[in-house]
Design an enzyme around this catalytic site. Structure first.
Site, PDB file in Angstrom:
ATOM      1  N   PRO A 221       0.737  -1.168   0.033  1.00  0.00           N
ATOM      2  CA  PRO A 221      -0.061   0.045   0.132  1.00  0.00           C
ATOM      3  C   PRO A 221       0.875   1.290   0.091  1.00  0.00           C
ATOM      4  CG  PRO A 221      -0.745  -1.432   2.008  1.00  0.00           C
ATOM      5  CD  PRO A 221       0.652  -1.986   1.099  1.00  0.00           C
TER       6      PRO A 221
ATOM      7  N   GLU B 145       2.099  -8.087   8.310  1.00  0.00           N
ATOM      8  CA  GLU B 145       2.452  -6.538   8.484  1.00  0.00           C
ATOM      9  C   GLU B 145       3.326  -5.998   7.397  1.00  0.00           C
ATOM     10  OE1 GLU B 145      -0.374  -6.722  10.836  1.00  0.00           O
ATOM     11  OE2 GLU B 145       0.456  -4.662  10.507  1.00  0.00           O
TER      12      GLU B 145
ATOM     13  N   ARG C 191      -2.024  -8.149 -21.150  1.00  0.00           N
ATOM     14  CA  ARG C 191      -3.206  -7.672 -22.141  1.00  0.00           C
ATOM     15  C   ARG C 191      -2.497  -6.742 -23.137  1.00  0.00           C
ATOM     16  NH1 ARG C 191      -5.803  -3.298 -21.829  1.00  0.00           N
ATOM     17  NH2 ARG C 191      -7.644  -3.987 -23.101  1.00  0.00           N
TER      18      ARG C 191
ATOM     19  N   ASP D 132      -7.220   1.243 -25.866  1.00  0.00           N
ATOM     20  CA  ASP D 132      -6.532   1.872 -24.559  1.00  0.00           C
ATOM     21  C   ASP D 132      -5.979   3.026 -24.983  1.00  0.00           C
ATOM     22  OD1 ASP D 132      -7.644  -0.029 -23.307  1.00  0.00           O
ATOM     23  OD2 ASP D 132      -5.686  -1.194 -22.925  1.00  0.00           O
TER      24      ASP D 132
HETATM   25  C1  4FV Z   1      -1.598  -3.883  -1.080  1.00  0.00           C
HETATM   26  C2  4FV Z   1      -2.039  -2.802  -1.833  1.00  0.00           C
HETATM   27  C3  4FV Z   1      -1.644  -4.603   0.250  1.00  0.00           C
HETATM   28  C4  4FV Z   1      -0.476  -4.922   3.108  1.00  0.00           C
HETATM   29  C5  4FV Z   1      -0.386  -5.991   4.143  1.00  0.00           C
HETATM   30  C6  4FV Z   1      -0.383  -7.196   2.098  1.00  0.00           C
HETATM   31  C7  4FV Z   1      -0.907  -5.775   1.934  1.00  0.00           C
HETATM   32  C8  4FV Z   1       0.095  -7.480   3.346  1.00  0.00           C
HETATM   33  N1  4FV Z   1      -0.593  -4.510  -2.238  1.00  0.00           N
HETATM   34  N2  4FV Z   1      -1.531  -2.825  -3.127  1.00  0.00           N
HETATM   35  N3  4FV Z   1      -3.152  -1.922  -1.283  1.00  0.00           N
HETATM   36  N4  4FV Z   1      -0.905  -5.356   0.716  1.00  0.00           N
HETATM   37  O1  4FV Z   1      -2.700  -4.163   0.881  1.00  0.00           O
HETATM   38  O2  4FV Z   1      -0.570  -3.691  -2.999  1.00  0.00           O
HETATM   39  O3  4FV Z   1       1.602  -7.753   3.638  1.00  0.00           O
END
Ligand code: 4FV
Length: 266
Positions: free
Chosen positions: A89, A120, A158, A173
């Site tokens: 994230p 985590e 794609r 696209d």
């Molecule tokens: C995520 C996202 C995501 C966070 C904790 C996996 C998680 C666990 N990955 N975009 N939004 N990953 O939430 O790519 O490790």
């Protein structure tokens, strides 16, 4: 292009890459998708991939050792240059432009190694030493990076020439790359009293193109006006928006957004 997905749930990756367009692309050797089980690089009989965080706190952190071994072994297995991407994230938000950039790697035979976090997250030392880029699929927290990895594989694959059949085209696209796609219709012509815009049956490609451009611009105007803020409009687009501006004003005043149906009268 070869995708290597480092995960503790390889079955997720295998299941999704064995279906539809991805399955066909793999069979045709346009892409390959190999799940690498991080647990295969653990050192203990419990095959531990995570441990408690230093400094305390909730949850677990993915251990650096198995991840490092998995990355190094994958780099060795790949006959090409590799770009290692961690799904998190905290990463840059993935979008169509990034998908296009990653798809270009097939021209230089660069493989993508996608690291799927769990718990985590992963030990920071892996991020510092082994990760080239960090990508997020959106500002929300998932239980794992496998779905983000599959989304990236799908969106990038794609765009690789030959992956989409003749009846589909990623070229669309480019047209809708920063515009929402125009309204789409298929048989029957009349459905529940609603018909298809006659221009789409006219066979006049220029009129159809203009109608579709107008549909894209109006859909984008209402659903994603932010995409228009930075857009340099072509003369053609300005003419279309000018032509429709009166109509758009009325819709805004009356709050009706059934622009697609109204476009059907054109
Ligand atoms: C995520 C996202 C995501 C966070 C904790 C996996 C998680 C666990 N990955 N975009 N939004 N990953 O939430 O790519 O490790």
């Amino acid at each position: 292009m070869e995708f290597y997905v480092l995960t503790i749930f390889p079955e997720m990756i295998d299941a999704c890459s064995g279906i539809g367009v991805l399955k066909k692309a793999i069979e045709q050797k346009k892409i390959s998708v190999q799940a690498v089980n991080i647990r295969d690089y653990t050192f203990d009989r419990h095959k531990s991939v995570d441990d408690t965080p230093y400094g305390g706190g909730v949850g677990m952190v993915m251990k650096p050792g198995p991840l490092m071994k998995a990355i190094q072994d994958t780099q060795k297995k790949s006959d090409h240059q590799c770009k290692t991407i961690f799904l998190s994230p905290q990463g840059k938000t993935f979008n169509q432009n990034i998908a296009r950039e990653l798809a270009l790697y097939h021209e230089t035979q660069t493989d993508l190694i996608l690291i799927c976090g769990r718990y985590e997250g992963i030990d920071e030392r892996i991020c510092n030493e082994f990760i080239d880029d960090e990508l997020s699929i959106g500002d929300y927290v998932l239980t794992g990076g496998e779905l983000p990895a599959l989304i990236i594989i799908d969106a990038v694959s794609r765009l690789i020439p030959g992956v989409l059949g003749n009846d589909q085209s990623a070229d669309e696209d480019t047209f809708s790359g920063d515009l929402i796609k125009h309204a789409q219709y298929t048989r029957p012509y009349a459905f529940e009293g609603m018909t298809v815009p006659d221009v789409l049956l006219s066979g006049n490609h220029k009129d159809i193109y203009n109608w579709r451009l107008a549909s894209s611009l109006i859909k984008t105007f209402f659903k994603r006006p932010d995409l228009l803020e930075q857009r340099n409009f072509s003369v053609e687009e300005i003419n279309i928006l000018t032509h429709w501006s009166e109509y758009l004003q009325k819709i805004i005043q009356h709050g009706s957004i059934h622009c697609t149906n109204s476009l059907s009268s054109t």
